[in-house]
Design a protein around this motif. Structure first.
Motif, PDB file in Angstrom:
ATOM      1  N   SER A 194       2.793  11.211  38.244  1.00 36.75           N
ATOM      2  CA  SER A 194       3.569  12.450  38.342  1.00 36.75           C
ATOM      3  C   SER A 194       4.859  12.405  37.532  1.00 36.75           C
ATOM      4  O   SER A 194       5.746  13.226  37.730  1.00 36.75           O
ATOM      5  N   SER A 195       4.945  11.452  36.603  1.00 34.86           N
ATOM      6  CA  SER A 195       6.163  11.305  35.806  1.00 34.86           C
ATOM      7  C   SER A 195       5.919  11.775  34.378  1.00 34.86           C
ATOM      8  O   SER A 195       4.804  12.128  33.989  1.00 34.86           O
ATOM      9  N   TYR A 197       3.264  10.692  32.116  1.00 34.19           N
ATOM     10  CA  TYR A 197       3.404   9.238  32.271  1.00 34.19           C
ATOM     11  C   TYR A 197       3.057   8.889  33.704  1.00 34.19           C
ATOM     12  O   TYR A 197       3.680   9.394  34.648  1.00 34.19           O
ATOM     13  N   ARG A 198       2.043   8.071  33.867  1.00 35.25           N
ATOM     14  CA  ARG A 198       1.550   7.704  35.194  1.00 35.25           C
ATOM     15  C   ARG A 198       1.173   8.951  35.986  1.00 35.25           C
ATOM     16  O   ARG A 198       0.773   9.970  35.411  1.00 35.25           O
ATOM     17  N   SER A 202      15.831   5.524  32.799  1.00 36.68           N
ATOM     18  CA  SER A 202      15.270   6.406  33.819  1.00 36.68           C
ATOM     19  C   SER A 202      16.244   7.550  34.035  1.00 36.68           C
ATOM     20  O   SER A 202      17.456   7.391  33.869  1.00 36.68           O
ATOM     21  N   ALA A 251       8.009  14.913  37.561  1.00 32.70           N
ATOM     22  CA  ALA A 251       8.049  15.851  36.437  1.00 32.70           C
ATOM     23  C   ALA A 251       7.341  17.172  36.732  1.00 32.70           C
ATOM     24  O   ALA A 251       7.481  18.125  35.969  1.00 32.70           O
ATOM     25  N   VAL A 280      12.175   7.729  31.540  1.00 32.56           N
ATOM     26  CA  VAL A 280      11.135   8.153  32.479  1.00 32.56           C
ATOM     27  C   VAL A 280      11.724   9.201  33.410  1.00 32.56           C
ATOM     28  O   VAL A 280      12.769   8.974  34.037  1.00 32.56           O
ATOM     29  N   LEU A 281      11.084  10.335  33.476  1.00 30.32           N
ATOM     30  CA  LEU A 281      11.479  11.401  34.388  1.00 30.32           C
ATOM     31  C   LEU A 281      10.472  11.443  35.521  1.00 30.32           C
ATOM     32  O   LEU A 281       9.309  11.813  35.327  1.00 30.32           O
ATOM     33  N   ARG A 282      10.902  11.051  36.709  1.00 28.01           N
ATOM     34  CA  ARG A 282      10.006  11.049  37.866  1.00 28.01           C
ATOM     35  C   ARG A 282       9.962  12.436  38.504  1.00 28.01           C
ATOM     36  O   ARG A 282      10.914  13.195  38.418  1.00 28.01           O
TER      37      ARG A 282
END
Length: 230
Positions: free
Chosen positions: A17-18, A14-15, A63, A37, A33-35
């Protein structure tokens, strides 16, 4: 802020680096959302690993504020891995977001070590499918028909997924015999033909709720089985 025991059902980038992660918790299926990742959290955020996760946010998309391992990972390989993927996909497809099912979560927690121990897969899968259907309100009686009559050992029945089992007077394709249904009701898998019939029954019961879209895990498993071996 809440900290919950959780398992990853599925994760995708997702995006930059997430990751967008579907978690299964006692409070239901949560998407978050896991930032970062690609760091340690991303290494932990994989299926069949017990986690303690701190979720933030009130919307349906949460999040992840903190993620820690909460025990040893369950190592699944071969058919057990495909089976675990299948259970995860069922939960993603059928379990509404944020619909709490703590008993189903506990059943899932008990199922993973059984898969890792390489116990016979068919009884494990049928048990989970049945528990999932029942928890979601789609279950039906296995010892009585839709007219509330006891299932007869020598009888023939067809499944009406929205109602239950209907007695049929003469043979038709796709029917179930009473002896098999009564054995399923007792989880007695020693009765010949019961496991095969239970797999067919669960497919019929699940089909209306899965819609027309096939299960990716089932197709992947079938494709792997069809690969010729040298």
């Amino acid at each position: 802020m809440t900290i919950q025991t959780a398992f990853v059902l599925h994760s995708r980038p997702y995006r930059e680096s997430s990751a967008l992660v579907d978690f299964f918790t006692p409070e239901g299926r949560l998407r978050a959302v896991l930032r970062g990742a690609r760091g340690r959290s991303g290494t932990l955020a994989r299926p069949f690993v017990p986690l303690d996760v701190e979720f933030r946010g009130r919307s349906e998309l949460k999040s992840v504020a903190r993620l820690e391992g909460a025990g040893l990972a369950y190592w699944l390989d071969g058919n057990a891995l495909f089976s675990g993927m299948y259970l995860n996909e069922l939960l993603i497809r059928l379990l509404p977001a944020e619909d709490a099912h703590p008993a189903l979560f506990e059943h899932y927690v008990a199922t993973l070590p059984a898969l890792a121990a390489k116990r016979p897969l068919e009884p494990i899968l049928r048990s989970f499918e049945w528990r999932l259907l029942t928890e979601l309100g789609y279950g039906f009686a296995l010892d009585k028909d839709i007219d509330d009559q006891p299932i007869a050992c020598g009888g023939l029945y067809r499944l009406l997924p929205e109602a239950g089992l209907e007695a049929v007077g003469q043979f038709q394709p796709g029917l179930f015999n009473g002896a098999e249904l009564l054995a399923m009701a007792e989880a007695d898998w020693e009765v010949p033909g019961t496991l095969v019939a239970a797999k067919r029954l669960m497919r019929q019961a699940l089909a209306p709720h899965l819609g027309g879209r096939p299960l990716v895990s089932r197709e992947l498993f079938m494709n792997i089985k069809e690969v010729p071996r040298d």
